[in-house]
Design a protein around this motif. Structure first.
Motif, PDB file in Angstrom:
ATOM      1  N   GLU A   1     -12.657  11.165   3.320  1.00 38.53           N
ATOM      2  CA  GLU A   1     -12.466  12.525   2.821  1.00 38.53           C
ATOM      3  C   GLU A   1     -13.384  12.761   1.616  1.00 38.53           C
ATOM      4  O   GLU A   1     -13.131  12.260   0.531  1.00 38.53           O
ATOM      5  N   PRO A   2     -14.452  13.542   1.811  1.00 41.91           N
ATOM      6  CA  PRO A   2     -15.319  13.867   0.670  1.00 41.91           C
ATOM      7  C   PRO A   2     -14.556  14.686  -0.371  1.00 41.91           C
ATOM      8  O   PRO A   2     -13.512  15.271  -0.088  1.00 41.91           O
TER       9      PRO A   2
ATOM     10  N   LEU B   1      -0.474  12.821  -7.804  1.00 45.39           N
ATOM     11  CA  LEU B   1      -1.096  13.929  -7.091  1.00 45.39           C
ATOM     12  C   LEU B   1      -2.208  13.482  -6.151  1.00 45.39           C
ATOM     13  O   LEU B   1      -2.806  14.321  -5.470  1.00 45.39           O
ATOM     14  N   HIS B   2      -2.487  12.177  -6.127  1.00 46.72           N
ATOM     15  CA  HIS B   2      -3.631  11.694  -5.344  1.00 46.72           C
ATOM     16  C   HIS B   2      -3.317  10.294  -4.835  1.00 46.72           C
ATOM     17  O   HIS B   2      -2.740   9.479  -5.552  1.00 46.72           O
ATOM     18  N   PRO B   3      -3.697   9.991  -3.584  1.00 44.86           N
ATOM     19  CA  PRO B   3      -3.408   8.665  -3.019  1.00 44.86           C
ATOM     20  C   PRO B   3      -4.317   7.587  -3.607  1.00 44.86           C
ATOM     21  O   PRO B   3      -5.312   7.888  -4.273  1.00 44.86           O
ATOM     22  N   PRO B   4      -3.986   6.311  -3.371  1.00 49.94           N
ATOM     23  CA  PRO B   4      -4.918   5.239  -3.714  1.00 49.94           C
ATOM     24  C   PRO B   4      -6.274   5.506  -3.056  1.00 49.94           C
ATOM     25  O   PRO B   4      -6.334   6.058  -1.940  1.00 49.94           O
ATOM     26  N   THR B   5      -7.342   5.128  -3.742  1.00 51.45           N
ATOM     27  CA  THR B   5      -8.685   5.531  -3.298  1.00 51.45           C
ATOM     28  C   THR B   5      -9.686   4.400  -3.457  1.00 51.45           C
ATOM     29  O   THR B   5      -9.631   3.632  -4.423  1.00 51.45           O
ATOM     30  N   LEU B   6     -10.587   4.324  -2.498  1.00 53.05           N
ATOM     31  CA  LEU B   6     -11.757   3.448  -2.577  1.00 53.05           C
ATOM     32  C   LEU B   6     -12.989   4.324  -2.460  1.00 53.05           C
ATOM     33  O   LEU B   6     -13.023   5.251  -1.641  1.00 53.05           O
TER      34      LEU B   6
ATOM     35  N   PRO C   1       0.811  -1.202   0.000  1.00 49.51           N
ATOM     36  CA  PRO C   1       0.000   0.000   0.000  1.00 49.51           C
ATOM     37  C   PRO C   1       0.850   1.259   0.000  1.00 49.51           C
ATOM     38  O   PRO C   1       2.007   1.251   0.396  1.00 49.51           O
ATOM     39  N   LYS C   2       0.277   2.348  -0.460  1.00 47.69           N
ATOM     40  CA  LYS C   2       0.901   3.650  -0.342  1.00 47.69           C
ATOM     41  C   LYS C   2       0.776   4.112   1.096  1.00 47.69           C
ATOM     42  O   LYS C   2       0.212   3.449   1.954  1.00 47.69           O
ATOM     43  N   SER C   3       1.325   5.291   1.398  1.00 50.39           N
ATOM     44  CA  SER C   3       1.321   5.764   2.779  1.00 50.39           C
ATOM     45  C   SER C   3      -0.084   6.072   3.268  1.00 50.39           C
ATOM     46  O   SER C   3      -0.343   6.075   4.460  1.00 50.39           O
ATOM     47  N   LYS C   4      -1.012   6.316   2.367  1.00 48.28           N
ATOM     48  CA  LYS C   4      -2.357   6.699   2.766  1.00 48.28           C
ATOM     49  C   LYS C   4      -3.352   6.232   1.711  1.00 48.28           C
ATOM     50  O   LYS C   4      -3.068   6.285   0.516  1.00 48.28           O
ATOM     51  N   TRP C   5      -4.498   5.751   2.161  1.00 48.45           N
ATOM     52  CA  TRP C   5      -5.612   5.428   1.273  1.00 48.45           C
ATOM     53  C   TRP C   5      -6.774   6.345   1.611  1.00 48.45           C
ATOM     54  O   TRP C   5      -7.049   6.609   2.785  1.00 48.45           O
ATOM     55  N   ARG C   6      -7.454   6.818   0.596  1.00 43.57           N
ATOM     56  CA  ARG C   6      -8.598   7.706   0.784  1.00 43.57           C
ATOM     57  C   ARG C   6      -9.891   6.930   0.581  1.00 43.57           C
ATOM     58  O   ARG C   6      -9.998   6.115  -0.339  1.00 43.57           O
ATOM     59  N   LEU C   7     -10.872   7.191   1.424  1.00 41.58           N
ATOM     60  CA  LEU C   7     -12.220   6.646   1.270  1.00 41.58           C
ATOM     61  C   LEU C   7     -13.162   7.813   1.021  1.00 41.58           C
ATOM     62  O   LEU C   7     -13.334   8.667   1.891  1.00 41.58           O
ATOM     63  N   ILE C   8     -13.751   7.857  -0.161  1.00 38.97           N
ATOM     64  CA  ILE C   8     -14.721   8.909  -0.486  1.00 38.97           C
ATOM     65  C   ILE C   8     -16.106   8.398  -0.102  1.00 38.97           C
ATOM     66  O   ILE C   8     -16.507   7.315  -0.527  1.00 38.97           O
ATOM     67  N   PRO C   9     -16.842   9.147   0.731  1.00 40.51           N
ATOM     68  CA  PRO C   9     -18.156   8.664   1.196  1.00 40.51           C
ATOM     69  C   PRO C   9     -19.128   8.400   0.049  1.00 40.51           C
ATOM     70  O   PRO C   9     -18.970   8.937  -1.064  1.00 40.51           O
ATOM     71  N   LEU C  10     -20.132   7.575   0.324  1.00 37.56           N
ATOM     72  CA  LEU C  10     -21.159   7.221  -0.654  1.00 37.56           C
ATOM     73  C   LEU C  10     -21.694   8.470  -1.349  1.00 37.56           C
ATOM     74  O   LEU C  10     -22.054   9.448  -0.703  1.00 37.56           O
TER      75      LEU C  10
ATOM     76  N   GLU D   1     -11.897  20.053  -6.171  1.00 35.03           N
ATOM     77  CA  GLU D   1     -11.910  18.782  -6.893  1.00 35.03           C
ATOM     78  C   GLU D   1     -13.159  18.661  -7.754  1.00 35.03           C
ATOM     79  O   GLU D   1     -13.093  18.216  -8.901  1.00 35.03           O
ATOM     80  N   TRP D   2     -14.299  19.052  -7.210  1.00 36.74           N
ATOM     81  CA  TRP D   2     -15.535  19.029  -7.989  1.00 36.74           C
ATOM     82  C   TRP D   2     -15.405  19.891  -9.242  1.00 36.74           C
ATOM     83  O   TRP D   2     -15.845  19.504 -10.333  1.00 36.74           O
ATOM     84  N   GLU D   3     -14.803  21.039  -9.104  1.00 36.87           N
ATOM     85  CA  GLU D   3     -14.641  21.938 -10.252  1.00 36.87           C
ATOM     86  C   GLU D   3     -13.808  21.266 -11.343  1.00 36.87           C
ATOM     87  O   GLU D   3     -14.147  21.320 -12.537  1.00 36.87           O
ATOM     88  N   ALA D   4     -12.726  20.598 -10.944  1.00 36.08           N
ATOM     89  CA  ALA D   4     -11.867  19.918 -11.917  1.00 36.08           C
ATOM     90  C   ALA D   4     -12.585  18.739 -12.557  1.00 36.08           C
ATOM     91  O   ALA D   4     -12.456  18.500 -13.767  1.00 36.08           O
TER      92      ALA D   4
END
Length: 243
Positions: free
Chosen positions: A226-227, A35-40, A3-12, A232-235
């Motif tokens: 992290e929502p 520019l962004h960590p691994p994400t679920l 794994p990377k140093s951090k994983w992000r979980l974006i809420p439902l 990020e939404w703009e991009a």
């Protein structure tokens, strides 16, 4: 898997199919750039939609006139391959990560292990499908189950996954059938295509909790919830996919 140093979980998140695909594509590109960590993340589609595989060129004309609950059923192009998926009464997962070794099927199965483990926590046993190359002639993703898909003991397909790899960066996302509307499913794929699931009664929140626990165990990290931010939404909205 390292794994990377951090994983992000974006809420439902509930949004249109074009927005959801834009998010997945943006997460992939940002991770590829470092520019962004691994994400679920987990998400649902509103309005209901049919997602087409990136290379899927043929589909029934009547799909463009379908409605459900008074709204048109969207047709959306995925950045990943595979066949068409009806997104109604389902839950979609997406994983963006990098540095996995092995061939395509081995990478699929490394990422699918958390799905098997998570559903085991809910009392459901899953195994990989075994369909051959004949699946490419079936427009319905849930009509066949390959080694990238997960099926119940009765053979019904519960989870269909698709993947996109850019260099060492991978986007894998998949649809988990929970409570599909039978009549809509038959309108899309025909009467013979529907197979009952016979799942225990589970809420979406329970499924997400179990799968997140399993992912934390399989990937060896606690997730940081992290929502998506306003920037990020703009991009993301600036690069919405067009079919």
């Amino acid at each position: 898997m390292q794994p990377k140093s951090k994983w992000r979980l974006i809420p439902l998140l509930t949004a249109s199919g074009r927005v959801q695909m834009a998010i997945d594509k943006w997460l992939l590109s940002q991770h590829q750039l470092g520019l962004h960590p691994p994400t679920l993340r987990f998400y649902t589609w509103s309005p209901a939609a049919i997602s087409l595989g990136y290379h899927q060129s043929k589909f029934p004309p009547h799909w463009q006139q379908l409605t459900w609950n008074g709204a048109p059923v969207d047709l959306v192009r995925r950045p990943t391959g595979g066949r068409a998926v009806l997104h109604q009464g389902d839950l979609t997962y997406a994983v963006v990560t990098s540095g996995l070794s092995g061939n395509r099927t081995q990478v699929y199965q490394q990422l699918c292990e958390f799905l098997i483990q998570g559903w085991q926590l809910l009392g459901v046993q899953l195994h990989y499908g075994d369909a051959g190359r004949g699946y490419i002639h079936n427009p319905n993703c849930f009509g066949t189950a390959t080694g990238a898909d997960l099926v119940l003991c009765n053979g019904s397909k519960l989870i269909g996954s698709a993947q996109l790899k850019r260099c060492q960066t991978i986007l894998q996302h998949g649809s988990i059938r929970l409570e599909p509307d039978v009549e809509l499913f038959k309108q899309v794929f025909g009467d013979e295509a529907f197979s009952p699931l016979h799942l225990p009664v589970v809420q979406v929140e329970q499924v997400i909790e179990a799968l997140t626990r399993a992912a934390s165990d399989r990937f060896g990290r606690q997730f940081e919830v992290e929502p998506l931010s306003a920037a990020e939404w703009e991009a993301i909205l600036a690069q919405q996919l067009e079919i």
